[in-house]
Enzyme design. Structure first.
Site, PDB file in Angstrom:
ATOM      1  N   ARG A 113       0.071 -17.115  24.431  1.00  0.00           N
ATOM      2  CA  ARG A 113       0.057 -18.448  23.819  1.00  0.00           C
ATOM      3  C   ARG A 113       1.455 -19.052  23.767  1.00  0.00           C
ATOM      4  O   ARG A 113       1.612 -20.264  23.918  1.00  0.00           O
ATOM      5  CB  ARG A 113      -0.566 -18.394  22.425  1.00  0.00           C
ATOM      6  CG  ARG A 113      -0.949 -19.772  21.941  1.00  0.00           C
ATOM      7  CD  ARG A 113      -1.859 -19.733  20.743  1.00  0.00           C
ATOM      8  NE  ARG A 113      -2.683 -20.936  20.727  1.00  0.00           N
ATOM      9  CZ  ARG A 113      -3.722 -21.111  19.953  1.00  0.00           C
ATOM     10  NH1 ARG A 113      -4.107 -20.152  19.117  1.00  0.00           N
ATOM     11  NH2 ARG A 113      -4.403 -22.229  19.995  1.00  0.00           N
ATOM     12  N   HIS A 128      -8.876 -23.474  19.707  1.00  0.00           N
ATOM     13  CA  HIS A 128      -8.790 -23.513  18.251  1.00  0.00           C
ATOM     14  C   HIS A 128      -7.474 -22.834  17.867  1.00  0.00           C
ATOM     15  O   HIS A 128      -6.912 -22.075  18.652  1.00  0.00           O
ATOM     16  CB  HIS A 128      -9.989 -22.745  17.674  1.00  0.00           C
ATOM     17  CG  HIS A 128     -10.175 -22.912  16.211  1.00  0.00           C
ATOM     18  ND1 HIS A 128      -9.468 -22.177  15.296  1.00  0.00           N
ATOM     19  CD2 HIS A 128     -10.981 -23.738  15.504  1.00  0.00           C
ATOM     20  CE1 HIS A 128      -9.835 -22.527  14.073  1.00  0.00           C
ATOM     21  NE2 HIS A 128     -10.752 -23.477  14.169  1.00  0.00           N
ATOM     22  N   TYR A 129      -6.989 -23.081  16.667  1.00  0.00           N
ATOM     23  CA  TYR A 129      -5.725 -22.460  16.271  1.00  0.00           C
ATOM     24  C   TYR A 129      -5.851 -20.961  16.008  1.00  0.00           C
ATOM     25  O   TYR A 129      -4.858 -20.248  15.948  1.00  0.00           O
ATOM     26  CB  TYR A 129      -5.118 -23.159  15.050  1.00  0.00           C
ATOM     27  CG  TYR A 129      -5.928 -23.027  13.777  1.00  0.00           C
ATOM     28  CD1 TYR A 129      -5.808 -21.916  12.951  1.00  0.00           C
ATOM     29  CD2 TYR A 129      -6.828 -24.031  13.397  1.00  0.00           C
ATOM     30  CE1 TYR A 129      -6.555 -21.793  11.795  1.00  0.00           C
ATOM     31  CE2 TYR A 129      -7.578 -23.919  12.241  1.00  0.00           C
ATOM     32  CZ  TYR A 129      -7.433 -22.798  11.441  1.00  0.00           C
ATOM     33  OH  TYR A 129      -8.174 -22.681  10.297  1.00  0.00           O
ATOM     34  N   ARG A 130      -7.058 -20.457  15.892  1.00  0.00           N
ATOM     35  CA  ARG A 130      -7.249 -19.035  15.608  1.00  0.00           C
ATOM     36  C   ARG A 130      -7.101 -18.183  16.863  1.00  0.00           C
ATOM     37  O   ARG A 130      -7.202 -18.666  17.982  1.00  0.00           O
ATOM     38  CB  ARG A 130      -8.619 -18.791  14.984  1.00  0.00           C
ATOM     39  CG  ARG A 130      -8.704 -19.364  13.585  1.00  0.00           C
ATOM     40  CD  ARG A 130      -9.933 -18.871  12.861  1.00  0.00           C
ATOM     41  NE  ARG A 130      -9.890 -19.337  11.486  1.00  0.00           N
ATOM     42  CZ  ARG A 130     -10.868 -19.992  10.889  1.00  0.00           C
ATOM     43  NH1 ARG A 130     -11.995 -20.246  11.532  1.00  0.00           N
ATOM     44  NH2 ARG A 130     -10.729 -20.377   9.638  1.00  0.00           N
ATOM     45  N   TYR A 131      -6.914 -16.901  16.619  1.00  0.00           N
ATOM     46  CA  TYR A 131      -6.751 -15.905  17.672  1.00  0.00           C
ATOM     47  C   TYR A 131      -7.860 -14.865  17.549  1.00  0.00           C
ATOM     48  O   TYR A 131      -8.213 -14.470  16.439  1.00  0.00           O
ATOM     49  CB  TYR A 131      -5.429 -15.146  17.504  1.00  0.00           C
ATOM     50  CG  TYR A 131      -4.184 -15.957  17.690  1.00  0.00           C
ATOM     51  CD1 TYR A 131      -3.381 -15.755  18.801  1.00  0.00           C
ATOM     52  CD2 TYR A 131      -3.776 -16.897  16.754  1.00  0.00           C
ATOM     53  CE1 TYR A 131      -2.211 -16.478  18.983  1.00  0.00           C
ATOM     54  CE2 TYR A 131      -2.616 -17.623  16.920  1.00  0.00           C
ATOM     55  CZ  TYR A 131      -1.834 -17.407  18.034  1.00  0.00           C
ATOM     56  OH  TYR A 131      -0.684 -18.121  18.206  1.00  0.00           O
TER      57      TYR A 131
END
Length: 181
Positions: A113, A128-131
């Protein structure tokens, strides 16, 4: 095929090194799974052209690994730069997952990222901002249930699509043997 907000986008990059301020992306691959980790589609695997000068900055490990896999030659022969690879990847992803819905999925995905943010910001923003980082489960298993670690062996080809397939399989392994769903 239709875009489904529950589908997961898996990505892997091969880079010339680990520092996004100095190093560059040399290969990108993506695939999409459903929520149960069934592979729905594999996106393009793209060697990203970099100059001979940039490739000369690679350390010994990267030179050996990416030369042995044939990636260095594919990078030199490629006509696709960062932007073209980014657009081709986005074109594929838009068929399967709406923007902003899938976390970025893979192994040690925070590193990938960082490079996307620097060199492919439109693609980075598509996630999305999540991993969903498989290496988190590996680290937890190492500490809480180390006896299961030998049950999954990676080939370690350091070719982007192979690495993604292994990440999906590794998560499925942890789901069965660690999370026990």
């Amino acid at each position: 095929m239709s875009a489904n907000e529950n589908n997961l986008i898996w990505i892997d990059l091969e880079m010339t090194g680990l520092d996004p301020e100095r190093d560059r992306i040399i290969e990108i691959a993506t695939l999409v799974t459903d929520a149960n980790l069934n592979i729905l589609a594999e996106g393009p695997t793209i060697a990203v052209h970099q100059s001979d000068e940039q490739l000369a900055l690679m350390d010994g490990w990267n030179v050996r690994t990416h030369t042995a896999s044939g990636l260095v030659e594919r990078v030199k022969a490629s006509t696709m730069g960062d932007r073209e690879a980014e657009l081709a990847t986005l074109e594929f992803l838009k068929q399967w997952v709406p923007a902003g819905k899938s976390p970025i999925c893979g192994n040690s995905i925070g590193q990938d990222r960082r490079f996307l943010f620097k060199y492919m910001p439109e693609l980075e923003a598509y996630f999305h901002y999540r991993y969903l980082d498989v290496s988190t489960l590996k680290e937890l298993a190492r500490r809480w249930k180390p006896e299961i670690l030998d049950g999954f062996t990676k080939q370690g080809t350091h070719q982007a699509m192979d690495d993604i397939r292994e990440s999906v399989a590794e998560l499925a392994y942890y789901r069965e043997h660690f999370i026990k769903l």
